[in-house]
Design a protein around this motif. Structure first.
Motif, mmCIF file in Angstrom:
data_model
loop_
_atom_site.group_PDB
_atom_site.id
_atom_site.type_symbol
_atom_site.label_atom_id
_atom_site.label_comp_id
_atom_site.label_asym_id
_atom_site.label_seq_id
_atom_site.Cartn_x
_atom_site.Cartn_y
_atom_site.Cartn_z
ATOM 1 N N GLY A 234 0.609 -1.078 0.015
ATOM 2 C CA GLY A 234 0.013 -0.026 -0.089
ATOM 3 C C GLY A 234 0.735 1.462 -0.030
ATOM 4 O O GLY A 234 0.198 2.217 -0.653
ATOM 5 N N SER A 235 2.046 1.306 0.577
ATOM 6 C CA SER A 235 2.891 2.442 0.372
ATOM 7 C C SER A 235 3.327 2.391 -1.133
ATOM 8 O O SER A 235 3.355 1.752 -1.839
ATOM 9 N N THR A 236 3.847 3.902 -1.279
ATOM 10 C CA THR A 236 4.280 4.363 -2.509
ATOM 11 C C THR A 236 5.796 4.890 -2.537
ATOM 12 O O THR A 236 6.360 5.325 -1.832
ATOM 13 N N ILE A 237 6.629 4.322 -3.628
ATOM 14 C CA ILE A 237 7.879 4.547 -3.804
ATOM 15 C C ILE A 237 7.966 5.584 -4.909
ATOM 16 O O ILE A 237 7.180 5.332 -5.898
ATOM 17 N N GLN A 238 8.773 6.703 -4.832
ATOM 18 C CA GLN A 238 8.913 7.178 -5.981
ATOM 19 C C GLN A 238 10.730 7.542 -6.013
ATOM 20 O O GLN A 238 11.343 7.631 -5.089
ATOM 21 N N GLY A 239 10.950 8.044 -7.293
ATOM 22 C CA GLY A 239 12.304 8.022 -7.521
ATOM 23 C C GLY A 239 12.794 8.071 -8.756
ATOM 24 O O GLY A 239 12.127 8.315 -9.927
ATOM 25 N N ALA A 240 14.082 8.162 -9.250
ATOM 26 C CA ALA A 240 14.580 8.424 -10.347
ATOM 27 C C ALA A 240 14.654 6.907 -11.432
ATOM 28 O O ALA A 240 14.559 6.140 -10.921
ATOM 29 N N VAL A 241 14.737 7.610 -12.785
ATOM 30 C CA VAL A 241 14.519 6.526 -13.437
ATOM 31 C C VAL A 241 15.875 6.424 -14.545
ATOM 32 O O VAL A 241 16.186 7.492 -14.948
ATOM 33 N N VAL A 242 16.586 5.339 -14.686
ATOM 34 C CA VAL A 242 17.485 5.076 -15.788
ATOM 35 C C VAL A 242 16.806 5.438 -17.255
ATOM 36 O O VAL A 242 15.622 5.060 -17.565
ATOM 37 N N PRO A 243 17.613 6.383 -17.868
ATOM 38 C CA PRO A 243 16.821 6.726 -19.239
ATOM 39 C C PRO A 243 16.610 5.572 -20.105
ATOM 40 O O PRO A 243 15.196 5.713 -20.622
ATOM 41 N N ASP A 244 17.282 4.625 -19.989
ATOM 42 C CA ASP A 244 16.918 3.418 -21.049
ATOM 43 C C ASP A 244 15.619 2.707 -20.642
ATOM 44 O O ASP A 244 15.161 2.024 -21.562
ATOM 45 N N LEU A 245 15.222 2.938 -19.677
ATOM 46 C CA LEU A 245 13.808 2.225 -19.124
ATOM 47 C C LEU A 245 12.674 3.044 -19.438
ATOM 48 O O LEU A 245 11.517 2.513 -19.205
ATOM 49 N N LEU A 246 12.573 4.291 -19.902
ATOM 50 C CA LEU A 246 11.607 5.092 -19.861
ATOM 51 C C LEU A 246 10.321 4.565 -21.019
ATOM 52 O O LEU A 246 9.223 4.358 -20.615
ATOM 53 N N ASP A 247 10.830 3.696 -22.021
ATOM 54 C CA ASP A 247 10.037 3.145 -22.948
ATOM 55 C C ASP A 247 9.346 1.810 -22.159
ATOM 56 O O ASP A 247 8.099 1.638 -22.191
ATOM 57 N N GLN A 248 9.953 1.340 -21.691
ATOM 58 C CA GLN A 248 9.606 0.118 -20.900
ATOM 59 C C GLN A 248 8.329 0.495 -19.850
ATOM 60 O O GLN A 248 7.419 -0.305 -19.484
ATOM 61 N N ILE A 249 8.933 1.400 -19.164
ATOM 62 C CA ILE A 249 7.822 2.098 -17.976
ATOM 63 C C ILE A 249 6.541 2.128 -18.730
ATOM 64 O O ILE A 249 5.362 1.889 -18.345
ATOM 65 N N LYS A 250 6.404 3.007 -19.819
ATOM 66 C CA LYS A 250 5.050 3.384 -20.378
ATOM 67 C C LYS A 250 4.446 2.187 -20.755
ATOM 68 O O LYS A 250 3.225 2.097 -20.662
ATOM 69 N N VAL A 251 4.883 1.136 -21.157
ATOM 70 C CA VAL A 251 4.359 0.045 -21.656
ATOM 71 C C VAL A 251 3.816 -0.588 -20.226
ATOM 72 O O VAL A 251 2.569 -1.290 -20.430
ATOM 73 N N ASN A 252 4.416 -0.565 -19.399
ATOM 74 C CA ASN A 252 3.734 -1.285 -17.965
ATOM 75 C C ASN A 252 3.118 -0.348 -17.009
ATOM 76 O O ASN A 252 2.850 -0.641 -16.075
ATOM 77 N N LEU A 253 2.920 0.920 -17.489
ATOM 78 C CA LEU A 253 2.174 1.567 -16.600
ATOM 79 C C LEU A 253 0.652 1.073 -16.205
ATOM 80 O O LEU A 253 -0.078 0.386 -16.983
ATOM 81 N N ASP A 254 0.178 1.315 -15.001
ATOM 82 C CA ASP A 254 -0.921 0.919 -14.414
ATOM 83 C C ASP A 254 -0.937 -0.726 -14.467
ATOM 84 O O ASP A 254 -2.147 -1.168 -14.537
ATOM 85 N N ARG A 255 -0.093 -1.330 -14.233
ATOM 86 C CA ARG A 255 0.407 -2.898 -14.236
ATOM 87 C C ARG A 255 1.092 -3.143 -13.216
ATOM 88 O O ARG A 255 1.800 -2.722 -12.718
ATOM 89 N N PRO A 256 0.739 -4.560 -12.740
ATOM 90 C CA PRO A 256 1.608 -5.113 -11.590
ATOM 91 C C PRO A 256 3.084 -5.336 -12.300
ATOM 92 O O PRO A 256 3.337 -6.031 -13.517
ATOM 93 N N VAL A 257 4.042 -5.005 -11.566
ATOM 94 C CA VAL A 257 5.530 -5.288 -12.123
ATOM 95 C C VAL A 257 6.193 -5.556 -10.901
ATOM 96 O O VAL A 257 5.980 -5.594 -9.719
#
Length: 291
Positions: A234-257
């Motif tokens: 239930g807690s939320t983590i926020q942080g920086a993203v390695v640039p190479d992962l931006l596209d992969q993140i968009k694909v997995n938005l609002d999904r279990p990861v």
């Protein structure tokens, strides 16, 4: 012949002999040993006039420091850097009065009606103040005490840091502890000593670790390269993203990861911990029954 002499004269090492000696010493403490009420006097040394805020800062710092040291007197294996209400209740430092630029603190009364001995018993608060005084300078030239603080365990460094912060903001202090039994203890801390310790205690170190967590990828800010991950707890983590992962993140938005994170935790020498800083290193989408 006193009860103390009687105890010393009892021979043997059986449990009955031990019980007899203990009884005689208890009688000595109750009927023969001179006792007094312990008192801590704290004097502000720099200014002839101090405002209520300064007195409040000093009082709170000493009460917090006493509670922290009392915690490790009760539980030597436990470290704390924040005072809990239970610590204050078990080792209270009670402000009894104020005269001029001096504050007077007392200690809880040992008034258990069923106790064999009431007078002359050192309370947890008094023991904690004694141990706190052990780590404070004897005078303005006691540089060795400043070095010794940095070598102590986290809770002691943190307790001294409370006093240091208050002195830095207010005035040099002189402390005189009149214990229940034994000689007076005098300690002091100048504003210059407090500044030196303050700088040393706020030096920090970074601990780097790695964690694998599962949750739902809640969002991302592409321009700022920040991700938001809601853990399964239930807690939320926020942080920086390695640039190479931006596209992969968009694909997995609002999904279990499942995410692999680099975690940097900053800790000052006095034990204060900053918030962990996260960096997302890798991410994999979890297969859902509905995919």
């Amino acid at each position: 012949m006193s009860f103390e002499d009687v105890a010393d004269a009892i021979p043997g090492g059986t449990w009955l002999d031990d019980l007899a000696r203990a009884s005689a010493r208890a009688a000595h403490a109750k009927f023969e040993r001179p006792s007094r009420s312990a008192l801590l006097r704290v004097s502000m040394l720099d200014s002839p006039r101090m405002d209520a805020y300064a007195f409040s800062d000093i009082s709170r710092a000493l009460q917090d420091a006493t509670a922290k040291v009392g915690h490790i007197v009760r539980n030597p294996q436990g470290e704390i850097t924040y005072v809990q209400p239970a610590d204050r209740e078990k080792a209270p430092l009670l402000q009894r009065g104020q005269a001029g630029n001096a504050l007077f603190f007392g200690f809880p009364e040992t008034s258990d009606p069923d106790a064999l001995i009431n007078d002359g018993i050192e309370t947890l608060s008094e023991r904690a103040v004694k141990e706190l005084c052990d780590f404070l300078p004897i005078n303005g030239s006691d540089d060795g005490a400043l070095d010794a603080v940095l070598l102590q365990r986290d809770t002691i460094r943190n307790a001294v840091s409370d006093v240091v912060s208050a002195v830095t903001k207010t005035s040099s202090l002189g402390l005189t502890l009149t214990p229940t039994a034994g000689e007076e203890v005098t300690r002091s801390m100048t504003t210059e000593q407090a500044r030196v310790l303050h700088n040393s205690l706020r030096e920090s170190r970074e601990d780097v670790g790695y964690e694998t967590v599962t949750g739902r990828l809640d969002g991302v800010r592409t321009r700022r390269r920040i991700f938001y991950l809601e853990r399964d707890t239930g807690s939320t983590i926020q942080g920086a993203v390695v640039p190479d992962l931006l596209d992969q993140i968009k694909v997995n938005l609002d999904r279990p990861v499942t995410a692999r994170l680099r975690v940097v935790r900053t800790t000052t020498i006095d034990g204060r911990r900053g918030r962990p800083v996260y960096e997302l290193l890798d991410i994999h989408g979890e297969t859902s029954l509905f995919d």
